[in-house]
Design an enzyme around this catalytic site. Structure first.
Site, PDB file in Angstrom:
ATOM      1  N   CYS A 268      -2.927   8.411  -5.098  1.00 52.72           N
ATOM      2  CA  CYS A 268      -1.759   7.751  -5.697  1.00 52.72           C
ATOM      3  C   CYS A 268      -0.517   7.920  -4.812  1.00 52.72           C
ATOM      4  CB  CYS A 268      -1.469   8.309  -7.091  1.00 52.72           C
ATOM      5  SG  CYS A 268      -2.700   7.840  -8.307  1.00 52.72           S
ATOM      6  N   HIS A 269      -0.208   9.186  -4.500  1.00 51.36           N
ATOM      7  CA  HIS A 269       0.998   9.421  -3.708  1.00 51.36           C
ATOM      8  C   HIS A 269       0.755  10.352  -2.534  1.00 51.36           C
ATOM      9  CE1 HIS A 269       2.247   8.293  -7.802  1.00 51.36           C
ATOM     10  NE2 HIS A 269       3.037   7.470  -7.141  1.00 51.36           N
ATOM     11  N   GLY A 270      -0.524  10.566  -2.169  1.00 46.28           N
ATOM     12  CA  GLY A 270      -0.847  11.263  -0.931  1.00 46.28           C
ATOM     13  C   GLY A 270      -0.735  12.766  -0.957  1.00 46.28           C
TER      14      GLY A 270
END
Lengths: 289, 196, 429
Positions: free
Chosen positions: B160-162
């Site tokens: 999703c956001h690494g």
């Protein structure tokens, strides 16, 4: 104009319904009133002697009785009747420990799936499972019981008028139609043609007097109670009726206790409101001369 | 009686006006009004309790809070996904190399300092049990299933956001603030864990 | 409109002044149910039921919205989700019993409110619009209650849905297609349950809207009163707040005590045991009845048992709907210039007969469809229609009312100086 039309409409409705009355009354007067055995020989349900511990506004569960009732259900009723809205975990409310509930659940087989193959299997129950049904579906239940499907018992005491008494009366009420009498009148004298069809059993507490369920609690001592209580038919019937009252309304005691707190508060607040109202109105209310 | 009717047009005495009209503080007749309005307030507030409480988890939801997982079939280097409270639970058997990598990281280099030993049970250093819920915003990180991207630290990677987690499922890079949560669990036998 | 002596809202501080300039909502409330609304000083406790009906509506909306968070409108699981609410949801049993019995108490309050209107002729000019909107509210409440009763998906729910939609099949030619359209099928099932749930959630907010119009219309002429004499001067009124807020507060307390006795100690008294049996399309309960608040209209429906030109079934349906719709005509049927039943001796006699008649219809509606109940309900039904459509108009034109008091003040205090002097606003001692 509107009043003339309305009056006409009113006269038409009244006329038609009075016409129906005249026709109905004629039939009623000329035809013999229908007699039926189930109408005249049905008995109203009554509870065990001394009533139940949960009766009345301050009634509470008799936990030992509920546990005995569970035993009667498990050993007798559960052969045909499901209890599908009750989970094993709920039994903690009637005095069992978490470990006891877990052990009890494990003795019951519930439908599940094999975690490796996904096939339908029966597995031991867990506390979160619900009481299993003795039949896989309604068709199987009907086929095994002469087409009469044994009803689920979870809500039975709420699904009949005076349900706790009804269950007790029904279980203790099986009798012989040949000698049955009510208010001094004998059934076989009033209705010589009356007979209980084969496969049914006579019970004056059942709506049409003939019930598909064979007497489930026939002899004293059919269940052996862990607490040493003598297992008479009446005792077992009262216990299972109490247990089914709990399954139908597990929050019954909590409800009544909450109700008392609420009512005490409301009475207090309403008395205050009454005096506040009187005080507010005192300046404008005319005093009695 | 003149007094009685004259007051109809006069200023009504209500509780809002006690401070202006009451000369010696609260008078007795104002007190009854204040008490009545207070009782109504208390009653109204009491009604809020069940209205709020009904949104909390119900008895059947709470009853499902413990989950048993059989961990005997997990090979070193493999992980399984189980379900705990309707959320994914990662159970991973670490290889000796992964344990070594986790232990080699100095605590000072970690955003949320915890050793692998602190995140596992005594005698089961190779059995890493964590929630499969990224501590950033709750996505399910990759890396539990065969062939998934494990991120640059060899543990879990949240797409999703690494966020990247290492072999002890500790946050190493990306926006997540803390390590993957280790739920309460016990080894109920050598091969079974009970979560919750 | 309001009386010239109505008190004006004055903002207490800078903030309320600022709000008053941007959105005069506090002013609106002050004029609606605050000190800015002058109300006749002689209202008796029968005037409590308007506020109580509003309270019931809010109670039903609040508990209903909460129940909807746990209920699922699907024929497979609906019955089970209701049991889930009763067993597992925190306080679910209480919220459901509050909602189920709340419907009964809502109707009890509505009936008392309506019969107050009958006796004091609250429907007469200039208050016709209030009355018409009130009848609309009653019809909407009936529809809402019926659809709500279907939701638990017990035996009575199912067969109620089937029987009530079956009423529409009495309409010649298009009846059956209409019934199938209403149900979205040939018998009640998922489609019917889902649309009933949707409408059951929507209609209370429609009712709320009509209630706002009802109260708005009330504020144009102001409240009626037990003498039926219009307000003449300031001494006839008191401000709504604190006089009627205090009185209604006490009334609300009494109402809540009775309501809570039922909710906590007799929660299933007004319900039917059959609704604790899951819906079974293959078996009809032995004795099917609607909820108690529909009994009189159910009795009227069943009273028509004889085909006369039209089918008996159609007569029953027409009569049942007409029995409520005729209330819309009341302001024009009763032409007596006197409002209050206290000053109308003949009207009062017939009003008492109507009360007895309604009680009989209530009883017969709940009784089995056997003799003698059907015959009794036929007589009662005939009287019901004759009362409103024939007797009431005749009585209103032939009766000689008793003398009315000059004013409300005179009725309360025994004299009103203004009546003597014709100018002084200060009432006599």
């Amino acid at each position: 104009m509107i009043r003339i039309l309305s009056a006409l409409a009113g006269l038409v409705f009244a006329g038609v319904v009075l016409l129906a009355f005249v026709m109905g009354a004629t039939t009623w007067l000329t035809e013999e009133p229908m007699h039926s055995a189930d109408h005249e020989f049905h008995l109203d349900a009554h509870g065990p002697e001394g009533g139940y511990s949960f009766d009345g506004p301050v009634g509470k569960w008799d936990v030992a009785q509920l546990q005995r009732g569970l035993k009667v259900y498990s050993e007798v009723c559960s052969a045909c009747h499901s209890l599908k809205f009750v989970a094993f975990r709920d039994l903690e409310e009637i005095g069992y420990s978490e470990a006891q509930v877990k052990a009890f659940a494990a003795t019951k087989q519930v439908p599940g799936i094999d975690p490796n193959t996904g096939e339908s299997v029966m597995r031991p129950g867990e506390p979160t499972d619900y009481f299993p049904s003795p039949f896989p579906n309604a068709v199987a239940a009907a086929a095994a019981n002469n087409n009469a499907i044994p009803p689920d018992l979870s809500l039975m005491t709420k699904a009949r008028h005076h349900g706790s008494n009804y269950v007790y009366s029904l279980l203790t009420g099986y009798t012989d139609p040949a000698t049955f009498e009510k208010d001094g009148k004998r059934l076989m004298e009033e209705f010589p043609d009356f007979q209980t069809p084969p496969g049914l059993y006579f019970n004056p507490y059942f709506a049409n007097l003939n019930l598909a369920m064979a007497p489930p609690l026939g002899v004293d001592g059919q269940v052996t109670y862990d607490d040493g209580t003598e297992a008479t038919v009446s005792q077992m019937s009262a216990d299972v009726a109490a247990f089914l009252t709990w399954t139908a309304e597990p929050k019954l005691v909590e409800r009544k206790q909450t109700g008392f707190a609420v009512l005490v508060f409301l009475l207090f607040a309403t008395v205050l409101a009454y005096f506040a109202k009187r005080q507010v109105w005192s300046s404008v209310k005319p005093k009695k001369a | 009686m003149a007094d009685a009717t004259g007051a109809a047009a006069a200023e009504p005495k209500n509780i809002g006006e006690t401070s202006e009209t009451g000369e010696g503080g609260v008078r007795r007749r104002d007190f009854i009004n204040i008490a009545a309005v207070s009782a109504a307030g208390v009653g109204g507030a009491a009604v809020l309790y069940p209205l709020i409480s009904q949104m909390a988890p119900s008895a059947d939801v709470l009853a499902e809070s413990t989950t048993e997982v059989d961990v005997s079939a997990i090979e070193p280097g493999q992980a399984i996904k189980a379900v705990f409270r309707k959320q994914p639970l990662f159970v991973r058997r670490l290889t000796p190399k992964e344990i070594e990598e986790a232990n080699a990281v100095p605590l000072s280099a970690l955003r949320d300092p915890e050793t692998l030993a602190e995140r596992t049970k005594d005698g089961h250093l190779d059995m890493l049990v964590t929630m499969g819920v990224c501590t950033h915003l709750g996505c399910v990180p990759l890396g539990a299933a065969e062939g998934e991207n494990k991120g640059e630290f060899g543990g879990y990677f949240c797409p999703c956001h690494g966020s990247s987690y290492d072999t002890a499922a500790r946050i190493r890079k990306g926006p997540a603030p803390t390590n993957l949560v280790v739920p309460d669990y016990v080894f109920s036998s050598d091969t079974t864990i009970t979560v919750g | 409109m309001s009386f010239p002596w109505a008190k004006e809202y004055t903002p207490a501080n800078g903030f309320t002044k600022w709000v008053d300039e941007k959105l005069p909502l506090p002013r609106f409330v002050y004029n609606a149910v605050g000190a800015g609304y002058p109300v006749p000083r002689n209202l008796n406790y029968m005037w409590n039921f308007g506020v109580l009906a509003g309270f019931c509506l809010v109670l039903q909306i609040v508990t209903g919205v909460v129940l909807a968070m746990h209920y699922a409108a699907n024929a497979q699981v609906a019955f089970g989700t209701v049991e889930h609410i009763m067993r597992d949801v925190n306080w679910g049993w209480m919220l459901r019993y509050m909602h189920a019995n709340g419907a009964s108490f809502f109707f009890l309050v509505l009936y008392l409110h309506i019969f107050r209107g009958f006796f004091y002729s609250s429907y007469k000019a200039p208050r016709e619009m209030i009355w018409l909107l009130g009848v609309v509210i009653f019809l909407l409440a009936m529809a809402t209650a019926f659809m709500g009763y279907v939701l638990p998906w017990g035996q009575m729910s199912f067969w109620g849905a089937k029987v009530i939609t079956g009423l529409f099949s009495a309409i010649p030619f298009v009846g059956e297609p209409i019934q199938i359209w209403l149900l979205g099928g040939f018998a009640p099932d998922n489609a019917a349950l889902n649309r009933f749930f949707s409408l059951h959630f929507l209609l209370p907010f429609v009712i709320l809207g009509v209630v706002i119009l009802h109260v708005w219309a009330l504020h144009i002429p102001g409240s009626s009163n037990p003498t039926g004499v219009e307000v003449k001067s300031e001494s006839d009124t008191v401000p709504f707040h604190p006089y009627y807020t205090a009185k209604d507060g006490f009334g609300l307390g009494v109402f809540l005590i009775i309501y809570c006795v039922v909710v906590f100690f007799l929660p299933n008294m007004l319900g039917h045991p059959d609704n604790y049996i899951e819906a079974n399309p293959l078996s009809t309960p032995a004795h099917i009845v609607p909820e108690w608040y529909f009994y009189p209209f159910y009795a009227i429906l069943r009273a028509f048992t004889f085909d006369f030109i039209l089918e008996a079934k159609l007569w029953g349906v027409l009569a049942m709907f007409s029995s409520i719709l005729l209330w819309f005509l009341l302001p024009w049927l009763d032409r007596s210039p006197v409002r209050s039943g206290h000053y109308r001796p003949l009207f009062r006699t017939f009003f008492i007969i109507l009360l007895v008649d309604m009680a009989v219809l209530f009883y017969c509606g709940g009784a089995p469809a056997e003799e003698p109940y059907v015959m009794i309900s036929q007589i009662a039904t005939a009287y019901y229609f004759l009362h409103f459509l024939v007797i009431l108009p005749i009585v209103s034109s032939i009766e000689k009312p008793k003398p009315l008091p000059y004013s409300i003040t005179e009725a309360v205090l025994g004299s009103d100086k203004k009546a003597v002097l014709g100018e002084n606003t200060q009432p006599a001692t």
